[in-house]
Design a protein around this motif. Structure first.
Motif, mmCIF file in Angstrom:
data_model
loop_
_atom_site.group_PDB
_atom_site.id
_atom_site.type_symbol
_atom_site.label_atom_id
_atom_site.label_comp_id
_atom_site.label_asym_id
_atom_site.label_seq_id
_atom_site.Cartn_x
_atom_site.Cartn_y
_atom_site.Cartn_z
ATOM 1 N N VAL A 261 0.821 -1.352 0.021
ATOM 2 C CA VAL A 261 -0.014 0.029 -0.097
ATOM 3 C C VAL A 261 0.728 1.322 -0.124
ATOM 4 N N SER A 262 1.811 1.176 0.657
ATOM 5 C CA SER A 262 3.066 2.402 0.831
ATOM 6 C C SER A 262 3.864 2.141 -0.445
ATOM 7 N N SER A 263 5.146 1.867 -0.141
ATOM 8 C CA SER A 263 5.937 1.845 -1.403
ATOM 9 C C SER A 263 7.313 1.308 -0.586
ATOM 10 N N LEU A 264 8.258 0.652 -1.385
ATOM 11 C CA LEU A 264 9.691 0.556 -0.918
ATOM 12 C C LEU A 264 10.402 1.893 -1.479
ATOM 13 N N GLY A 265 11.428 2.097 -1.202
ATOM 14 C CA GLY A 265 12.112 3.524 -1.601
ATOM 15 C C GLY A 265 13.575 3.262 -2.012
ATOM 16 N N LEU A 266 14.211 4.362 -1.497
ATOM 17 C CA LEU A 266 15.843 4.472 -1.709
ATOM 18 C C LEU A 266 16.830 3.290 -1.507
ATOM 19 N N THR A 267 16.707 2.715 -0.361
ATOM 20 C CA THR A 267 17.406 1.544 -0.174
ATOM 21 C C THR A 267 17.060 0.250 -1.231
ATOM 22 N N PHE A 268 15.761 0.151 -1.460
ATOM 23 C CA PHE A 268 15.688 -0.949 -2.498
ATOM 24 C C PHE A 268 16.037 -0.378 -3.700
ATOM 25 N N ALA A 269 15.791 0.745 -4.313
ATOM 26 C CA ALA A 269 16.142 1.185 -5.656
ATOM 27 C C ALA A 269 17.798 1.148 -5.757
ATOM 28 N N LEU A 270 18.603 1.554 -4.747
ATOM 29 C CA LEU A 270 19.838 1.338 -4.774
ATOM 30 C C LEU A 270 20.481 -0.153 -4.932
ATOM 31 N N SER A 271 19.788 -0.885 -4.116
ATOM 32 C CA SER A 271 19.981 -2.277 -3.853
ATOM 33 C C SER A 271 19.599 -3.084 -5.301
ATOM 34 N N LEU A 272 18.710 -2.746 -6.031
ATOM 35 C CA LEU A 272 18.145 -3.333 -7.315
ATOM 36 C C LEU A 272 19.418 -2.978 -8.265
ATOM 37 N N ALA A 273 19.698 -1.742 -8.158
ATOM 38 C CA ALA A 273 20.691 -1.249 -9.079
ATOM 39 C C ALA A 273 22.021 -2.115 -8.839
ATOM 40 N N ALA A 274 22.461 -2.018 -7.496
ATOM 41 C CA ALA A 274 23.608 -2.842 -7.241
ATOM 42 C C ALA A 274 23.631 -4.252 -7.518
ATOM 43 N N THR A 275 22.475 -4.911 -7.614
ATOM 44 C CA THR A 275 22.458 -6.599 -8.036
ATOM 45 C C THR A 275 22.536 -6.415 -9.467
ATOM 46 N N SER A 276 22.171 -5.541 -10.346
ATOM 47 C CA SER A 276 22.483 -5.535 -11.678
ATOM 48 C C SER A 276 23.711 -5.388 -12.181
ATOM 49 N N LEU A 277 24.611 -4.602 -11.340
ATOM 50 C CA LEU A 277 25.956 -4.047 -11.834
ATOM 51 C C LEU A 277 27.093 -4.915 -11.082
ATOM 52 N N THR A 278 26.671 -5.493 -9.979
ATOM 53 C CA THR A 278 27.795 -6.031 -9.282
ATOM 54 C C THR A 278 27.331 -7.561 -8.753
ATOM 55 N N LYS A 279 28.106 -8.069 -8.049
ATOM 56 C CA LYS A 279 27.722 -9.631 -7.838
ATOM 57 C C LYS A 279 26.924 -9.811 -6.583
ATOM 58 N N LEU A 280 26.465 -8.583 -5.858
ATOM 59 C CA LEU A 280 25.859 -8.421 -4.587
ATOM 60 C C LEU A 280 24.646 -9.104 -4.918
ATOM 61 N N ASP A 281 24.035 -9.854 -3.801
ATOM 62 C CA ASP A 281 22.437 -10.298 -3.942
ATOM 63 C C ASP A 281 21.601 -9.094 -3.262
ATOM 64 N N ILE A 282 20.323 -9.091 -3.530
ATOM 65 C CA ILE A 282 19.407 -8.283 -3.093
ATOM 66 C C ILE A 282 19.479 -8.071 -1.601
ATOM 67 N N TYR A 283 19.442 -9.140 -0.821
ATOM 68 C CA TYR A 283 19.593 -9.036 0.562
ATOM 69 C C TYR A 283 21.003 -8.401 1.150
ATOM 70 N N GLN A 284 21.975 -8.847 0.689
ATOM 71 C CA GLN A 284 23.373 -7.976 0.907
ATOM 72 C C GLN A 284 23.372 -6.659 0.670
ATOM 73 N N SER A 285 22.770 -6.266 -0.419
ATOM 74 C CA SER A 285 22.652 -4.794 -0.765
ATOM 75 C C SER A 285 21.727 -4.191 0.239
ATOM 76 N N MET A 286 20.544 -4.496 0.465
ATOM 77 C CA MET A 286 19.604 -3.822 1.346
ATOM 78 C C MET A 286 20.268 -3.719 2.727
ATOM 79 N N SER A 287 20.973 -4.911 3.303
ATOM 80 C CA SER A 287 21.438 -4.835 4.787
ATOM 81 C C SER A 287 22.554 -3.889 4.813
ATOM 82 N N ILE A 288 23.507 -3.747 3.821
ATOM 83 C CA ILE A 288 24.877 -2.860 3.711
ATOM 84 C C ILE A 288 24.154 -1.475 3.413
ATOM 85 N N LEU A 289 22.945 -1.086 2.903
ATOM 86 C CA LEU A 289 22.759 0.152 2.494
ATOM 87 C C LEU A 289 21.954 0.807 3.311
ATOM 88 N N LEU A 290 21.298 0.108 4.207
ATOM 89 C CA LEU A 290 20.042 0.653 5.151
ATOM 90 C C LEU A 290 20.640 1.809 6.130
#
Length: 388
Positions: A261-290
């Motif tokens: 109902v609300s939305s995900l935001g900046l952490t998820f956007a950065l994480s999606l981009a990171a998983t596209s361009l690096t070997k990080l998975d979505i969970y690692q990225s979200m965890s690191i960037l929070l």
């Protein structure tokens, strides 16, 4: 004291069943939804064969048939979705089960929508062509707690052309039913528990910071944060503790209900981009960037951070709003230290020279418009530099 918004619009159609050791009951749920089932699971995410066999047998015993589709090796692409959709149509399935985690569920969501519409994945996800027919009913059985996406109406898929993650949201992607059984996640290690638990925390914070958050979504996300705070360390120390793991599943579902109902935001956007361009998975990225995203939003979202601090059981009486907000971030950093969660991108195979490309891709995701403040590309890049 927060002021109640003038109106709240809330829609969450999926059914949710949370129960430890309920794999043998799955067929009873499925037969109320469909009698010809295809299970979709990527090869990489096919975990806990024992529980999977129980689930498959239960469906077989209660319906006219079940087929496992596991031709997707790891991540979900536009082409692999088209192939899976063709398989589902040929099988004349009237129910899809997603068994797995991030990519299995992404694939199943997209297939459920395409299986009843005369479209290819690229037409739906990239071109945004209309879905005229309702989807095939989808049942999601996550093999681990996720970041709420097991029950929210969006998916992310890799474009075969540019290898980047594309985001697609539509009400047709809502599952019919989510079955959360902590016993299925017995394969998880302490390291996996730590990164996934903190990724759920990140998704909850993202959802609270959205300008579309309201009293209902915030209450759901704050309860998720409270459950993570009280159960993550226990689950990290003893990954076989089913009670603590069950609470992580509940936290993920509460986060998903809120983000629907609300939305995900900046952490998820950065994480999606990171998983596209690096070997990080979505969970690692979200965890690191929070924590780095929280630092960035601290002054603009201080009142919301006070609520987060309270959910983390911090005493915020007789201190300023900013001091209370800082307590929220400090508490999460303290939790990271206790469960040994990395907090820097440089600890992985991420190059500093690649940060501008991550920032550029992150800025393209449409859900970033849910943020309460402007997010120019140079500021996104500054957050990544701080996280490096």
């Amino acid at each position: 004291m927060p002021v109640l918004t003038d109106w709240v619009s809330f829609q969450f159609p999926p059914k949710v069943h949370i129960e430890v050791d309920c794999s043998h009951k799955v067929g009873n749920f499925i037969r109320q939804i469909g009698n010809r089932t295809v299970i979709i699971s990527t090869q990489e995410e096919m975990k806990n064969d024992v529980e999977f066999d129980v689930i498959k047998s239960s469906i077989e015993n209660n319906t006219d048939g079940v087929i496992l589709y596991d031709d997707i090796e790891n991540f979900t692409t536009l082409k692999s979705i088209d192939t899976a959709t063709h398989f589902v149509k040929q099988a004349q399935a009237n129910c899809i089960v997603a068994y797995g985690s991030y990519d299995s569920i992404n694939a199943a969501k997209a297939v459920s929508a395409l299986a009843t519409n005369d479209l290819f994945a690229e037409q739906m996800i990239i071109e945004g062509k209309a879905l005229k027919n309702p989807p095939l009913p989808l049942v999601v059985i996550p093999t681990m707690p996720l970041i709420g996406m097991e029950c929210s109406p969006f998916c992310t898929v890799v474009d075969n052309k540019d290898k980047k993650r594309k985001y697609f949201a539509h009400l047709n992607l809502f599952p019919e039913l989510i079955i959360a059984d902590a016993k299925i996640s017995m394969h998880m290690t302490s390291i996996e528990v730590a990164k996934i638990g903190t990724a759920i925390l990140a998704a909850s914070v993202d959802t609270i910071l959205s300008k579309y958050s309201n009293e209902i979504t915030s209450a759901s996300s704050l309860r998720a944060i409270e459950l993570i705070s009280k159960n993550l360390i226990t689950s990290y120390r003893d990954p076989k503790n089913l009670n603590a793991k069950n609470m992580l599943y509940a936290a993920s579902l509460l986060t998903g209900i809120a983000q629907s109902v609300s939305s995900l935001g900046l952490t998820f956007a950065l994480s999606l981009a990171a998983t596209s361009l690096t070997k990080l998975d979505i969970y690692q990225s979200m965890s690191i960037l929070l924590t780095h995203v929280m630092d960035y939003n601290l002054t603009s979202s201080a009142q919301k951070y006070v609520m987060i601090a309270r959910a983390l059981d911090e005493d915020v009486t007789d201190i300023s709003v900013i001091e209370a907000a800082i307590k929220a971030v400090d508490h999460i950093r303290s939790m990271y230290r206790e469960i040994k969660v990395p907090s820097k991108l440089s600890e992985f195979e991420v190059k500093k020279i690649g940060l501008p490309a991550i920032a550029s891709l992150a800025s393209t995701y449409p859900f970033l418009e849910s943020q309460n403040r402007e997010l120019p590309k140079n500021e996104i890049e500054t957050i990544l530099l701080a996280a490096f």
